[in-house]
Every structure is written in structure tokens, then in C-alpha cells.
Design a protein around this motif. Sequence first.
Motif, PDB file in Angstrom:
ATOM      1  N   UNK B  83       0.841  -1.204   0.000  1.00  0.00           N
ATOM      2  CA  UNK B  83       0.000   0.000   0.000  1.00  0.00           C
ATOM      3  C   UNK B  83       0.875   1.253   0.000  1.00  0.00           C
ATOM      4  N   UNK B  84       1.980   1.199   0.763  1.00  0.00           N
ATOM      5  CA  UNK B  84       2.886   2.350   0.827  1.00  0.00           C
ATOM      6  C   UNK B  84       3.581   2.566  -0.522  1.00  0.00           C
ATOM      7  N   UNK B  85       3.989   1.492  -1.178  1.00  0.00           N
ATOM      8  CA  UNK B  85       4.619   1.630  -2.505  1.00  0.00           C
ATOM      9  C   UNK B  85       3.629   2.238  -3.498  1.00  0.00           C
ATOM     10  N   UNK B  86       2.382   1.781  -3.437  1.00  0.00           N
ATOM     11  CA  UNK B  86       1.372   2.325  -4.360  1.00  0.00           C
ATOM     12  C   UNK B  86       1.041   3.778  -4.024  1.00  0.00           C
ATOM     13  N   UNK B  87       0.959   4.103  -2.732  1.00  0.00           N
ATOM     14  CA  UNK B  87       0.675   5.481  -2.330  1.00  0.00           C
ATOM     15  C   UNK B  87       1.747   6.424  -2.880  1.00  0.00           C
ATOM     16  N   UNK B  88       2.999   6.049  -2.705  1.00  0.00           N
ATOM     17  CA  UNK B  88       4.089   6.922  -3.162  1.00  0.00           C
ATOM     18  C   UNK B  88       4.190   6.939  -4.687  1.00  0.00           C
ATOM     19  N   UNK B 133       8.779  20.754  -3.005  1.00  0.00           N
ATOM     20  CA  UNK B 133       8.022  19.934  -2.060  1.00  0.00           C
ATOM     21  C   UNK B 133       8.274  18.441  -2.294  1.00  0.00           C
ATOM     22  N   UNK B 134       8.305  18.035  -3.547  1.00  0.00           N
ATOM     23  CA  UNK B 134       8.472  16.612  -3.863  1.00  0.00           C
ATOM     24  C   UNK B 134       9.923  16.173  -3.685  1.00  0.00           C
ATOM     25  N   UNK B 135      10.861  17.063  -4.034  1.00  0.00           N
ATOM     26  CA  UNK B 135      12.273  16.728  -3.840  1.00  0.00           C
ATOM     27  C   UNK B 135      12.567  16.582  -2.347  1.00  0.00           C
ATOM     28  N   UNK B 136      12.002  17.470  -1.538  1.00  0.00           N
ATOM     29  CA  UNK B 136      12.188  17.358  -0.088  1.00  0.00           C
ATOM     30  C   UNK B 136      11.536  16.091   0.452  1.00  0.00           C
ATOM     31  N   UNK B 137      10.398  15.708  -0.119  1.00  0.00           N
ATOM     32  CA  UNK B 137       9.721  14.478   0.335  1.00  0.00           C
ATOM     33  C   UNK B 137      10.612  13.259   0.101  1.00  0.00           C
ATOM     34  N   UNK B 138      11.286  13.217  -1.043  1.00  0.00           N
ATOM     35  CA  UNK B 138      12.197  12.093  -1.303  1.00  0.00           C
ATOM     36  C   UNK B 138      13.310  12.079  -0.255  1.00  0.00           C
ATOM     37  N   UNK B 139      13.868  13.263   0.043  1.00  0.00           N
ATOM     38  CA  UNK B 139      14.932  13.326   1.056  1.00  0.00           C
ATOM     39  C   UNK B 139      14.427  12.832   2.414  1.00  0.00           C
ATOM     40  N   UNK B 140      13.258  13.291   2.803  1.00  0.00           N
ATOM     41  CA  UNK B 140      12.650  12.906   4.081  1.00  0.00           C
ATOM     42  C   UNK B 140      12.471  11.385   4.167  1.00  0.00           C
ATOM     43  N   UNK B 141      11.962  10.795   3.086  1.00  0.00           N
ATOM     44  CA  UNK B 141      11.729   9.350   3.080  1.00  0.00           C
ATOM     45  C   UNK B 141      13.057   8.592   3.130  1.00  0.00           C
ATOM     46  N   UNK B 142      14.026   9.049   2.340  1.00  0.00           N
ATOM     47  CA  UNK B 142      15.269   8.294   2.211  1.00  0.00           C
ATOM     48  C   UNK B 142      16.145   8.434   3.461  1.00  0.00           C
ATOM     49  N   UNK B 143      15.921   9.464   4.240  1.00  0.00           N
ATOM     50  CA  UNK B 143      16.690   9.584   5.486  1.00  0.00           C
ATOM     51  C   UNK B 143      16.247   8.564   6.528  1.00  0.00           C
ATOM     52  N   UNK B 144      15.027   8.044   6.367  1.00  0.00           N
ATOM     53  CA  UNK B 144      14.488   7.139   7.386  1.00  0.00           C
ATOM     54  C   UNK B 144      14.298   5.707   6.921  1.00  0.00           C
ATOM     55  N   UNK B 145      14.547   5.456   5.666  1.00  0.00           N
ATOM     56  CA  UNK B 145      14.296   4.119   5.133  1.00  0.00           C
ATOM     57  C   UNK B 145      15.442   3.700   4.219  1.00  0.00           C
ATOM     58  N   UNK B 146      15.531   2.390   3.980  1.00  0.00           N
ATOM     59  CA  UNK B 146      16.551   1.879   3.066  1.00  0.00           C
ATOM     60  C   UNK B 146      16.265   2.318   1.631  1.00  0.00           C
ATOM     61  N   UNK B 147      15.012   2.186   1.229  1.00  0.00           N
ATOM     62  CA  UNK B 147      14.544   2.756  -0.032  1.00  0.00           C
ATOM     63  C   UNK B 147      13.283   3.554   0.282  1.00  0.00           C
ATOM     64  N   UNK B 148      12.719   4.230  -0.709  1.00  0.00           N
ATOM     65  CA  UNK B 148      11.653   5.199  -0.428  1.00  0.00           C
ATOM     66  C   UNK B 148      10.446   4.582   0.276  1.00  0.00           C
ATOM     67  N   UNK B 149       9.993   3.398  -0.184  1.00  0.00           N
ATOM     68  CA  UNK B 149       8.771   2.831   0.386  1.00  0.00           C
ATOM     69  C   UNK B 149       9.039   1.829   1.497  1.00  0.00           C
ATOM     70  N   UNK B 150      10.309   1.562   1.818  1.00  0.00           N
ATOM     71  CA  UNK B 150      10.602   0.604   2.876  1.00  0.00           C
ATOM     72  C   UNK B 150      11.943  -0.064   2.662  1.00  0.00           C
TER      73      UNK B 150
END
Lengths: 216, 216
Positions: B83-88, B133-150
Motif C-alpha cells: 500500500x505504501x509503494x502504491x501510495x508513493x 516539495x516533492x524533492x524534499x519528500x524524497x529526502x525525508x523518506x530516504x533519510x528514514x528508510x533503506x529505499x523510499x517505500x521501505x
Amino acid sequence: MRTLYHFPLDPNCRIIRLMLGEKRLDFREAPPSMPVPDAPVMEIPTLEDVNGAQFPYMMVIAEYLDESYPEPPLIGRDIIERAEARRLTNYFAVDMGGRVTKPILFEKVQKPMARLGAPDSTTMRTAVQLSTKYLSAIEELYEHRNWIAGGSYSLADIAAVAQISVLDYVDLIEWDRYPVLRRWYARVKSRRAMEAILADRIDGLPPPKHYSNVDF
Amino acid sequence: MRTLYHFPLDPNCRIIRLMLGEKRLDFREAPPSMPVPDAPVMEIPTLEDVNGAQFPYMMVIAEYLDESYPEPPLIGRDIIERAEARRLTNYFAVDMGGRVTKPILFEKVQKPMARLGAPDSTTMRTAVQLSTKYLSAIEELYEHRNWIAGGSYSLADIAAVAQISVLDYVDLIEWDRYPVLRRWYARVKSRRAMEAILADRIDGLPPPKHYSNVDF
């Protein structure tokens, strides 16, 4: 408690309400939370499931629901039927929704509610003309298949009925011109999941008498 | 032979090319068939698989490919990660694609090619501002996960890289402002599936020098 954030006449929201109904899943209905300054606007529909996880976007919710609650399956049974159900869901929810249902909803419902003046006649005429293509596509599919995407009632039927039921609420379907569509819609209307949809009422904008009549 | 009907710089087409590459599936590339009078315009991308079946719409093709060729899985491994991969994927392909990448592609690539005049500066400025906004979102996700969706490389990364690679082709990313994004993109660029994307060239519109450099 499972919560669906939705608007009653929004076609993408109706798709999720119908899916929840087909799968016999209870849910509380809520309007979108009021945006506060600097907060992102909530996507509609958004589903909060019993596990507390929130899912935005119609298709994300639909895939999630079919994976989490597989009975009855609503995105087809084999790979090709699943692709066909998704193709038609996109065709009705995105193509028809974007070019026909949303413009009509804006002109006939949202503009009057927001006191933004009379519907724009050019926009309305274009959308109504375009609608004939999609209504004929439903007839074409239903003449050759048990349901729109194949053997079983699926998300493709649900995506189509979400558009049809909104257009019917604003009395824009000339049922006499579409006998096959009418047979399909009468069969859909009899499904228990349709009860909530047929009970929707917008203040100051009543639907035509036949709207909630299953034998119309 | 498997055939993908696509345009080189179209982000939704890049998503499917990258998926086919990750799954090591050979395909012939073709431009969309020329519309003949009264025929429907072909959806881009459309995939014709080896079985002859044709699938339009990016997300329909993506779900079909992940079901037909499950290795490596690109839509997540459990229901919540899926669901997270599809959401992103929706967030980057539909939201960012519609508000940022497509307007920029139209102004910077399609208008010059069709000799429709100079890019509209207001449209460009709005799209570039929204891109942050979207470039920052990628940074935010990648700082906390191995890849964007998990944990794994997924369709969400692919949907994001499809936008980023197009914006980079027209040299609109200020890489010095986004160190985390740059680390993520350098890692993505090293994947074999990226070779075809980094080899794209549009006549009369060369990319910046760093575009195809994996160690940029």
C-alpha cells in the motif's frame, strides 16, 4: 473503528463505499478533516482501517482492500482478468471521471452550493456529449460479458456505476437511449451495497424520482 | 516479441522501461501508432506482451508486470508495504507528474519541438517552486528508510526517479541544495536498468554533462 473520509457524490469515494459494502466491512463515515493553515489538504477518499493505518487515493485503497479482505475478490481472478478490471477501472474512474463526471459535478452541484453562479453551458454540453462514448462502452462490454470486465462483478463495474449513479442523481442519463445500460444498472442497483449510494441526498438538490428506485 | 509503445522523456513511459529493466525482460521499443481518422488515440505507454495481449495505462501495466513476472517484486512484500509503494507511486507519478514534470516537459521540450514559442515563465516558475516539495519528500523518506517505500527498491523509487531524471535532463535540479536526494539518485543511477534512461537523447535538446554520469 474503520473510518472513511469522503464526500457523498464524489465518484472515487462511491467506489470505496461500494467496495466496503460488497466485502461487508463496517465503517464510520466522516467528512474530510478541516485543513488548518500550513497543513496538507486531506486526500479524498482516505480510509483509516481498524489497524489505524491511513490510506489515501482511490486505487491504493481498492488494492489494499482486495488484498486485506479477499472475499469476494473484486479485481478479477486470474492475471489477465485482473489487468482488464484495472484497465476499465482506469477508463471509467480516471478518463470518464475527469472528462465527464467531475466537470458535471462542479457545474451542477459545487457551483450552486458555493454560490458561484449558473452552470457554464459550454462545459456542460461538452461533458454530456463525451458521456455518450462511455455509456456506449458499458453497453458494448455488457452485451458480450457476464459483467463488464469478465465473469464476475468487479471493481470495473463499481467504477462505472460510480459515474453512472452521479450522472443519474443530476438526471443527465436518457435511459430510453440505452436499453442495455439500463439492464446492467438495474441489476447493479439490486445489490445490497448500493443501498447507501441510493440513499444519498444533497440539501437543496433532490435527485429525480427514479434515482433510488431499483425497478426504474 | 514484447513491444512497448512509448516516448523517451515521458515519465510514465520511463517507469515501465525501468520496471522491464529491473525484471530483465527484453522488449522492442516503438513510437505510438499514428492515429488514423476516427480511430482512438493510443494510450502511452501501452505494453504488448509476448502473449499478444495489450495493456494501456502505467499503473495497469505495472501491476500486470509484477503479477506475471514476480522477480524481483517491485510493489512491496507485505500488504502494508505494498500500500505504501502504491501510495508513493501515485504521489510521484500522478501528483508530482501532473503538477511539475508534465508542465515543465510541455514548456521546455514539446513547445520548442512543435515551434509553439518560448516557455511560459509563470508556468515554469510555478512548477519549479512546486518541485521543491516533492524533492524534499524524497529526502525525508530516504533519510528514514533503506529505499523510499521501505526495505526494498520498489515502484515508488522508480516513480520518483522517472520524474527526477526528466527534470535533470532539462537541468532543473539544483543538486547542491539536496545532498540526500543526490545520494539516493547516485545509488539509483548505478542500477543496470538505468542505462537506457541515461542514454536517451532528444534531437536539438542535449542534457547537461552530468546527466548520464553515474558519479555526478
